[in-house]
Design a protein around this motif. Structure first.
Motif, short mmCIF file in Angstrom:
data_model
loop_
_atom_site.label_atom_id
_atom_site.label_comp_id
_atom_site.label_asym_id
_atom_site.label_seq_id
_atom_site.Cartn_x
_atom_site.Cartn_y
_atom_site.Cartn_z
N GLU A 1 54.59 -33.72 -72.47
CA GLU A 1 53.13 -33.78 -72.60
C GLU A 1 52.47 -33.99 -71.24
N ILE A 2 53.01 -34.91 -70.45
CA ILE A 2 52.43 -35.18 -69.12
C ILE A 2 52.56 -33.97 -68.21
N ALA A 3 53.72 -33.30 -68.25
CA ALA A 3 53.91 -32.11 -67.42
C ALA A 3 52.91 -31.02 -67.81
N LYS A 4 52.67 -30.86 -69.09
CA LYS A 4 51.71 -29.85 -69.56
C LYS A 4 50.30 -30.16 -69.08
N GLU A 5 49.90 -31.43 -69.15
CA GLU A 5 48.56 -31.83 -68.72
C GLU A 5 48.41 -31.70 -67.20
N VAL A 6 49.44 -32.03 -66.45
CA VAL A 6 49.38 -31.90 -64.99
C VAL A 6 49.25 -30.44 -64.59
N GLN A 7 50.05 -29.57 -65.21
CA GLN A 7 50.00 -28.15 -64.90
C GLN A 7 48.65 -27.55 -65.27
N LYS A 8 48.09 -27.99 -66.39
CA LYS A 8 46.78 -27.50 -66.83
C LYS A 8 45.70 -27.91 -65.83
N ALA A 9 45.76 -29.14 -65.33
CA ALA A 9 44.75 -29.62 -64.37
C ALA A 9 44.86 -28.88 -63.03
N ILE A 10 46.07 -28.56 -62.60
CA ILE A 10 46.26 -27.87 -61.32
C ILE A 10 45.72 -26.45 -61.39
N ASN A 11 45.95 -25.78 -62.51
CA ASN A 11 45.59 -24.37 -62.63
C ASN A 11 44.14 -24.15 -63.07
N ALA A 12 43.44 -25.19 -63.43
CA ALA A 12 42.09 -25.04 -63.98
C ALA A 12 41.07 -24.76 -62.90
N ALA A 13 39.96 -24.15 -63.33
CA ALA A 13 38.79 -24.00 -62.45
C ALA A 13 37.95 -25.26 -62.57
N LEU A 14 37.48 -25.77 -61.44
CA LEU A 14 36.74 -27.03 -61.42
C LEU A 14 35.25 -26.78 -61.35
N VAL A 15 34.50 -27.56 -62.12
CA VAL A 15 33.04 -27.42 -62.19
C VAL A 15 32.41 -28.72 -61.69
N SER A 16 31.61 -28.63 -60.63
CA SER A 16 30.87 -29.79 -60.12
C SER A 16 29.53 -29.84 -60.84
N LEU A 17 29.38 -30.81 -61.73
CA LEU A 17 28.17 -30.92 -62.54
C LEU A 17 27.10 -31.67 -61.77
N ALA A 18 25.95 -31.02 -61.55
CA ALA A 18 24.84 -31.61 -60.80
C ALA A 18 23.53 -31.16 -61.42
N PRO A 19 22.45 -31.94 -61.19
CA PRO A 19 21.13 -31.56 -61.74
C PRO A 19 20.55 -30.37 -60.98
N THR A 20 21.00 -29.18 -61.30
CA THR A 20 20.57 -27.97 -60.63
C THR A 20 20.58 -26.81 -61.61
N THR A 21 19.93 -25.74 -61.22
CA THR A 21 19.94 -24.53 -62.04
C THR A 21 20.91 -23.49 -61.51
N ASN A 22 21.64 -23.83 -60.45
CA ASN A 22 22.58 -22.88 -59.83
C ASN A 22 23.94 -23.55 -59.70
N THR A 23 24.97 -23.02 -60.38
CA THR A 23 26.31 -23.59 -60.36
C THR A 23 27.30 -22.54 -59.89
N ALA A 24 28.11 -22.87 -58.89
CA ALA A 24 29.11 -21.95 -58.34
C ALA A 24 30.50 -22.45 -58.70
N ILE A 25 31.36 -21.53 -59.17
CA ILE A 25 32.72 -21.86 -59.61
C ILE A 25 33.68 -20.82 -59.03
N LYS A 26 34.76 -21.30 -58.41
CA LYS A 26 35.76 -20.37 -57.88
C LYS A 26 36.56 -19.78 -59.05
N ILE A 27 36.69 -18.44 -59.05
CA ILE A 27 37.36 -17.78 -60.18
C ILE A 27 38.53 -16.90 -59.75
#
Length: 375
Positions: free
Chosen positions: A213-239
């Motif tokens: 379970e821990i290995a699955k969660e670690v691998q999922k976090a490494i491979n995921a795209a990260l979203v920086s949530l801020a009070p804005t109308t423009n959000t950029a995400i690396k894809i």
């Protein structure tokens, strides 16, 4: 670009979707532009820098820019959001990982060192430290800088992730480069009749998941795209990267937009304005646009009489010399009086000679009087 085929009308509950043909078209055009720009840049430079990275052009990141009509959150969140991608971003097997856990760290070290934990992933986790040890050992700025430079990726247990900003400070949270990524390391809650049951708390037992379970969660976090949530109308995400195929980029575009709309964007597609993809030094290529620029009819403010009068006056004054708004008052008010300059009289030589002779005669009389007094 023409608007999306599925247009969301303000106030409706319709569900829009990304046109895959448009995503592929934009992806192909962007990849072709990146290759052309890289080729032109190499031809223009007569000398190649010895410090330049050979894979600099090959690893150009591709970003998805999502704009909304209203802010997606009310305040900035230091905890990044995660989006699972069909094509993982981090495929570098040489990158090192620092895992920040809840106490005690020994239990998690034993899990990672166990045979059930994947050996390849275990080699990449070069440090496991619990929150207590992190707070005691890395409270100083220099030690934080050292920890920051020693690892490529930082993962934080969900139970302590919100307390990390106070400990790691601006060294980690000034930019989004190496912010700790949240990961779930605790055991899954037991289920009965399809419902989760409360865990039994025990002082002797550590609330940690199984190695798988821990290995699955670690691998999922490494491979995921990260979203920086801020009070804005423009959000950029690396894809993705420029070495990928247009199909891979289009798949990640669809996954990121769907996750953003379902998880974080209030009012979902009604609040969506546009979706673009771009490289760091390229123009943004549109994928999806809406026809409505507002969420609700209440957002459109009708013009009052005063606003209309101001606009009419501005239109009438176009091409004319600019006048002061208080021109009338300035015209009515009397101009300040100028101070009169002192008139300098021209000199008269005859008068001056007479004054000198009179003065000399007075001095002679005074001398004669004084001489008589002394005799």
């Amino acid at each position: 670009m023409a608007p999306s085929k599925d247009v969301v009308v303000a106030g409706s509950d319709a569900v829009a979707s990304i046109d895959r043909d448009q995503s592929l078209k934009a992806s192909k055009a962007l990849l072709a532009h990146i290759k052309t720009a890289a080729k032109q840049k190499s031809e223009e430079s007569n000398k190649r820098s010895l410090l330049a990275d050979e894979d600099e052009d090959a690893e150009t990141p591709i970003w998805l820019t999502l704009t909304t009509k209203r802010h997606i959150v009310d305040s900035a969140k230091l905890k990044p959001g995660k989006i699972v991608l069909p094509h993982a971003l981090n495929t570098d097997e040489s990158s090192t990982i620092c895992l920040i856990t809840a106490e005690p760290q020994r239990a998690y070290k034993d899990i990672i060192a166990s045979e059930e934990f994947p050996a390849e992933l275990g080699k990449r986790i070069t440090r496991v430290i619990d929150f207590g040890k992190l707070k005691a050992k890395y409270s100083q700025y220099e030690s934080q800088r050292k920890l920051f430079s020693e690892h490529d990726i930082f993962l934080g247990d969900d139970r302590v992730i919100n307390r990390l900003p106070k400990v790691l400070g601006k060294t980690f949270y000034k930019t989004t480069q190496k912010r700790p990524i949240p990961v779930s390391l605790q055991a899954k809650a037991p289920r009965a009749d399809g419902k989760r049951q409360k865990r039994e708390k025990s002082a002797d037992k550590v609330n940690a998941g199984t190695p798988a379970e821990i290995a699955k969660e670690v691998q999922k976090a490494i491979n995921a795209a990260l979203v920086s949530l801020a009070p804005t109308t423009n959000t950029a995400i690396k894809i993705g990267y420029s070495t990928w195929t247009p199909e891979q980029i289009a798949d990640n575009v669809d996954a990121v937009v769907t996750a953003m709309v379902n998880k974080w964007i209030p009012q979902k597609w009604q609040n969506m304005k546009s979706v673009y993809i771009k490289a760091p030094e390229s123009a943004a290529l549109p994928i999806w646009l809406t026809d409505e620029l507002w969420v609700d009819e209440k957002d459109v403010i009708a013009e009052d009489e005063e606003t209309k009068a101001i606009k009419a006056a501005e239109k009438a004054n176009i091409g004319k010399k600019r006048k002061s708004l208080e021109g009338k008052e300035e015209a009515e008010s009397p101009a300040p009086k100028k101070k009169a300059k002192k008139q300098v009289q021209e000199g008269d030589d005859s008068k001056l000679d007479k004054q000198i002779s009179d003065r000399k005669s007075r001095l002679r009389k005074q001398k004669a009087t004084a001489k008589k007094a002394m005799d």
